[in-house]
Design a protein around this motif. Structure first.
Motif, mmCIF file in Angstrom:
data_model
loop_
_atom_site.group_PDB
_atom_site.id
_atom_site.type_symbol
_atom_site.label_atom_id
_atom_site.label_comp_id
_atom_site.label_asym_id
_atom_site.label_seq_id
_atom_site.Cartn_x
_atom_site.Cartn_y
_atom_site.Cartn_z
ATOM 1 N N VAL A 124 0.867 -1.179 0.000
ATOM 2 C CA VAL A 124 0.000 0.000 0.000
ATOM 3 C C VAL A 124 0.898 1.222 0.000
ATOM 4 O O VAL A 124 1.684 1.432 0.924
ATOM 5 N N VAL A 125 0.774 2.014 -1.064
ATOM 6 C CA VAL A 125 1.669 3.139 -1.304
ATOM 7 C C VAL A 125 0.923 4.454 -1.100
ATOM 8 O O VAL A 125 -0.190 4.622 -1.587
ATOM 9 N N LYS A 126 1.559 5.376 -0.378
ATOM 10 C CA LYS A 126 1.054 6.748 -0.241
ATOM 11 C C LYS A 126 2.062 7.680 -0.904
ATOM 12 O O LYS A 126 3.237 7.673 -0.534
ATOM 13 N N LEU A 127 1.585 8.435 -1.882
ATOM 14 C CA LEU A 127 2.426 9.408 -2.571
ATOM 15 C C LEU A 127 1.693 10.744 -2.564
ATOM 16 O O LEU A 127 1.136 11.165 -3.584
ATOM 17 N N PRO A 128 1.678 11.417 -1.414
ATOM 18 C CA PRO A 128 0.938 12.678 -1.318
ATOM 19 C C PRO A 128 1.465 13.741 -2.273
ATOM 20 O O PRO A 128 2.661 13.798 -2.555
ATOM 21 N N GLY A 129 0.538 14.528 -2.774
ATOM 22 C CA GLY A 129 0.899 15.649 -3.625
ATOM 23 C C GLY A 129 1.038 15.305 -5.097
ATOM 24 O O GLY A 129 1.291 16.182 -5.912
ATOM 25 N N LEU A 130 0.893 14.032 -5.454
ATOM 26 C CA LEU A 130 0.985 13.638 -6.856
ATOM 27 C C LEU A 130 -0.388 13.265 -7.386
ATOM 28 O O LEU A 130 -1.204 12.696 -6.658
ATOM 29 N N ASP A 131 -0.619 13.554 -8.657
ATOM 30 C CA ASP A 131 -1.887 13.128 -9.251
ATOM 31 C C ASP A 131 -1.870 11.601 -9.395
ATOM 32 O O ASP A 131 -0.813 10.969 -9.386
ATOM 33 N N THR A 132 -3.036 11.011 -9.514
ATOM 34 C CA THR A 132 -3.177 9.557 -9.539
ATOM 35 C C THR A 132 -2.370 8.909 -10.661
ATOM 36 O O THR A 132 -1.697 7.905 -10.442
ATOM 37 N N THR A 175 0.180 -7.580 -4.837
ATOM 38 C CA THR A 175 -0.831 -6.601 -5.213
ATOM 39 C C THR A 175 -0.306 -5.221 -4.860
ATOM 40 O O THR A 175 0.191 -5.014 -3.753
ATOM 41 N N LEU A 176 -0.412 -4.296 -5.805
ATOM 42 C CA LEU A 176 -0.023 -2.903 -5.562
ATOM 43 C C LEU A 176 -1.288 -2.083 -5.374
ATOM 44 O O LEU A 176 -2.216 -2.177 -6.171
ATOM 45 N N GLU A 177 -1.305 -1.289 -4.311
ATOM 46 C CA GLU A 177 -2.473 -0.455 -4.024
ATOM 47 C C GLU A 177 -2.014 0.968 -3.747
ATOM 48 O O GLU A 177 -1.138 1.188 -2.911
ATOM 49 N N LEU A 178 -2.608 1.900 -4.446
ATOM 50 C CA LEU A 178 -2.307 3.310 -4.221
ATOM 51 C C LEU A 178 -3.347 3.870 -3.271
ATOM 52 O O LEU A 178 -4.538 3.855 -3.571
ATOM 53 N N GLU A 179 -2.899 4.328 -2.113
ATOM 54 C CA GLU A 179 -3.814 4.948 -1.146
ATOM 55 C C GLU A 179 -3.868 6.424 -1.466
ATOM 56 O O GLU A 179 -2.879 7.140 -1.326
#
Length: 145
Positions: free
Chosen positions: A99-107, A134-138
């Motif tokens: 589960v990945v968090k990449l704040p400030g970036l568009d999806t 499994t890769l999940e974008l939070e």
């Protein structure tokens, strides 16, 4: 092939044993988790150690993927969920969800960095075609005023 770094860790006693690294950084008891009929004590286990290594390595791979796009990642995180299950042959196997968090970036940008990292990360490459990952974008919730 020249090895740049080699980690050396010795286990004595298996899942209810002790691990030590050659440099002394790791020197701890390990135990079977309570969910697997372990003693229920607060000790680490192989799945936690794998999750720690995978999430750390994947985070570095994301930084590398982002640099190639001239993007600097700020305040990001990777949480690895490592599950242990018995397959149809009654053999233990792993499954992983990152589960990945990449704040400030568009999806779209965040997903491209996450997917590029999956092709760079040595852990991802090591488990490819053997462990379900499994890769999940939070995504950040939108603030509506």
């Amino acid at each position: 092939m020249k090895i740049k770094y080699e980690a050396i860790v010795t286990n004595k006693g298996g899942r209810n044993g002790h691990i030590t690294s050659c440099d002394g950084v790791l020197d701890m008891d390990v135990a079977l988790p309570k969910e697997m009929n372990g003693p229920g004590v607060k000790l680490t286990n192989p799945e936690q150690l794998f999750a720690a290594g995978y999430s750390t390595c994947f985070g570095s791979a994301m930084q590398s993927a982002a640099r190639k796009k001239n993007i600097s990642l700020q305040d990001f995180s990777v949480t690895a969920h490592v599950g242990l299950f018995k397959n149809e042959k009654d053999i233990y196997n792993l499954q992983v969800k990152l589960v990945v968090k990449l704040p400030g970036l568009d999806t779209t940008t965040a997903r491209s960095i996450m997917e590029a990292a999956h092709h760079l990360c040595p852990y991802s490459l090591a488990v490819k075609n053997n462990v379900e990952v499994t890769l999940e974008l939070e995504e950040e919730p939108l603030l509506i005023k």
